[in-house]
Design an enzyme around this catalytic site. Structure first.
Site, mmCIF file in Angstrom:
data_model
loop_
_atom_site.group_PDB
_atom_site.id
_atom_site.type_symbol
_atom_site.label_atom_id
_atom_site.label_comp_id
_atom_site.label_asym_id
_atom_site.label_seq_id
_atom_site.Cartn_x
_atom_site.Cartn_y
_atom_site.Cartn_z
ATOM 1 N N LYS A 262 -0.576 -13.625 8.076
ATOM 2 C CA LYS A 262 -0.262 -12.402 7.331
ATOM 3 C C LYS A 262 -1.104 -12.365 6.067
ATOM 4 O O LYS A 262 -1.069 -13.303 5.259
ATOM 5 C CB LYS A 262 1.224 -12.376 6.960
ATOM 6 N N ASP A 267 1.315 -6.807 -2.578
ATOM 7 C CA ASP A 267 2.459 -6.122 -1.982
ATOM 8 C C ASP A 267 3.346 -5.526 -3.066
ATOM 9 O O ASP A 267 4.138 -6.223 -3.689
ATOM 10 C CB ASP A 267 3.266 -7.099 -1.120
ATOM 11 N N LYS A 274 9.065 -2.639 -5.080
ATOM 12 C CA LYS A 274 9.749 -3.818 -5.605
ATOM 13 C C LYS A 274 10.062 -3.634 -7.089
ATOM 14 O O LYS A 274 9.431 -2.815 -7.770
ATOM 15 C CB LYS A 274 8.847 -5.047 -5.446
ATOM 16 N N ASP A 285 0.993 -12.822 -1.426
ATOM 17 C CA ASP A 285 1.626 -12.424 -0.168
ATOM 18 C C ASP A 285 0.637 -12.509 0.993
ATOM 19 O O ASP A 285 0.968 -12.153 2.119
ATOM 20 C CB ASP A 285 2.201 -11.010 -0.283
ATOM 21 N N ASP A 344 8.857 -2.203 2.558
ATOM 22 C CA ASP A 344 8.640 -3.560 2.028
ATOM 23 C C ASP A 344 8.837 -4.622 3.105
ATOM 24 O O ASP A 344 8.623 -5.805 2.844
ATOM 25 C CB ASP A 344 9.582 -3.815 0.843
ATOM 26 N N GLU A 346 6.860 -5.122 5.527
ATOM 27 C CA GLU A 346 5.552 -4.735 6.062
ATOM 28 C C GLU A 346 4.829 -5.861 6.776
ATOM 29 O O GLU A 346 3.997 -5.616 7.651
ATOM 30 C CB GLU A 346 4.675 -4.187 4.924
ATOM 31 N N ARG A 348 5.780 -8.020 8.966
ATOM 32 C CA ARG A 348 6.060 -8.059 10.405
ATOM 33 C C ARG A 348 5.314 -6.947 11.140
ATOM 34 O O ARG A 348 4.997 -7.087 12.315
ATOM 35 C CB ARG A 348 7.570 -7.990 10.631
#
Length: 497
Positions: A262, A267, A274, A285, A344, A346, A348
């Site tokens: 990933k 993010d 967030k 991230d 959020d 995201e 996956r």
């Protein structure tokens, strides 16, 4: 910091470190040094209540009867209990203890101790490896750092009875450390420096090691139907990329091992934004992709005898007039549709397309994905273990064993139909989150499982282990490089020709 190896003897002067076993046990060279200094070592140990416990240190400044600037006593603990990991920790302790002592060179004498299970060469190679890992610093943007805060130690020479064999063994470990450093570098970089295009460029630099690198742009991904991945990146001015790295070190035509990362280079959470506090941490991230990139560098650097493919999905998740909205439905490369209830969640989404692409394109022996996927895994496991989810018991056990050997530990959590049912959706084939407050890490894993078919697969949720806020034995605070050593060991122990 450079690591060198030399014959097992006391140097004439300079900075010296020497090992002591539990119970103030000095080896032959330690005893010689104690006699030369008029018993200074024994007196200092007694006065300081120093016993030689693992990683316990004691410094003697300019001891009489010698020409040494300082002597560092470093404990190995009980000799019979010394392992690769404790040897690495010893090296890290020495590197940290001498880093700012003011001298550019030091010698560490790895004295002989009765009961030591490791061979002198293995012991010395791992001590050097630990010292190198601990020496890492990310300081490229610090322009006014006080001189006394900067490390001075540039070279550590390890004196050992099997210096030639130790140097050879360290050669491979050094390449793994190079991979760890690459991971730490890219994870540490600020998000205005590392974004999908520039991280793809870092991947392309691996061609110098013999890695084959292919970069897919938006147009190519759209043609492949990667609607889940593209949806995450559509709110950013930085276009997404999918990078495929191949190391063909095994039998020609043999199915590769696959590692998928990933890479959300920053993010914000998107429209489901967030909280501002701590959002700066979201530059890491992309640590899952960083680990895959570093792993490919390590495998290529040490010429691993295996066919390996690394795939990293790179996006930036931003709020914008064109950003993905809660309630949008996207179509993944697999053809499965996803209702995006939370922008959020995201990671996956981008992994769904990356995993599908990997299993469909390369028909791998197995797939392992790494992702800073959920904060829930930190609630479950803290910062001590990464979460492990898998559809294959053998792969799961091998990963667990590799984690124990490298100190990058894993804890397996369950999957199952009851969890999978929680992402069923009235609008689309699935939704990207489950019931509020319930099994968040598991829900992320069962979502990913829908995109692996029957390929042996493991998902590593590294949200709690990718970054550390305190110094460890071989991991200084900051980006840890978690996953490189673990997965290199998995490949080395079970899958090399």
């Amino acid at each position: 910091m450079k690591i060198a190896y030399a014959q097992n003897a006391l140097p004439q002067s300079g900075v010296l470190a020497i090992t002591v076993s539990q119970g103030r046990g000095l080896g032959s060279l330690g005893a010689e040094l104690d006699q030369k200094s008029g018993g200074a070592l024994a007196r200092a140990m007694e006065a300081g209540r120093y016993t030689g416990k693992a990683d316990e240190t004691l410094t003697l400044l300019a001891p009489g009867g010698t020409d040494y600037a300082r002597i560092l006593l470093v404990g190995i603990g009980v000799a019979e209990k010394v392992t690769d990991l404790t040897a690495q920790s010893l090296g890290g302790t020495v590197a940290a203890s001498l880093a700012r002592a003011g001298d550019p060179d030091a010698t560490l004498v790895l004295d002989g101790h009765d009961g030591l299970v490791l061979s002198p060469a293995t012991f010395a190679a791992n001590v050097g490896y630990g010292a190198r890992l601990r020496s890492y610093r990310f300081d490229k943007y610090r322009t006014k750092e006080p001189k006394d805060q900067k490390p001075t130690l540039k070279k550590l020479t390890l004196a050992t009875a099997e210096h030639s064999a130790a140097k050879k063994a360290y050669g491979k470990l050094e390449k793994i450390a190079d991979g760890v450093f690459l991971t730490r570098d890219v994870v540490s970089e600020p998000p205005n420096v590392i974004y999908p295009e520039t991280l793809a460029e870092r991947c392309q630099a691996l061609t110098e090691l013999g890695v084959k690198v292919e970069v897919l742009d938006e147009k190519q991904m759209k043609k492949l139907g990667m609607g889940a991945l593209l949806g995450v990146g559509q709110g950013s001015a930085k276009p997404p990329r999918l990078v495929i790295m191949r190391w063909d070190g095994g039998e020609k035509g043999a199915a590769p091992l696959a590692f998928v990362g990933k890479g959300v280079t920053f993010d914000t959470g998107g429209i489901s934004i967030k909280p501002a506090a701590g959002m700066e941490d979201m530059k890491w991230d992309m640590a899952g992709s960083g680990a895959v990139i570093g792993l490919m560098a390590a495998l290529a650097g040490r010429k691993a005898k295996a066919n390996v493919v690394g795939v990293v999905a790179l996006v930036e998740n931003m709020p914008d007039g064109n950003a993905q909205r809660p309630g949008d439905v996207v179509t993944s490369m697999s053809g499965q549709t996803i209702e995006v209830l939370n922008t959020d969640a995201e990671g996956r989404l981008i992994l769904a397309d990356a995993l599908w692409y990997t299993q469909a394109t390369f028909k791998p022996r197995f797939m392992v994905d790494l992702a800073t996927l959920t904060g829930a895994i930190i609630v479950s496991l803290g910062n001590e273990h990464a979460g492990l989810f898998s559809n294959n018991d053998e792969l799961s056990q091998r990963l667990t064993d590799a984690g124990l050997k490298t100190g990058e530990t894993l804890w397996r959590l369950p999957l199952g139909a009851a969890y999978d049912k929680d992402i069923d959706c009235d609008v689309a084939d699935m939704k990207n989150i489950g019931s509020p407050g319930k099994a968040g890490s598991i829900i992320g894993a069962v979502f990913l499982q829908r995109f692996v078919n029957d390929v042996p697969w493991a998902h590593l949720d590294i949200a709690g282990t990718a970054w550390t806020k305190k110094d460890g034995a071989t991991v200084p605070k900051g980006a840890s490089g978690y996953g490189v050593r673990l997965l290199d060991r998995l490949v080395a122990d079970y899958y090399e020709d």
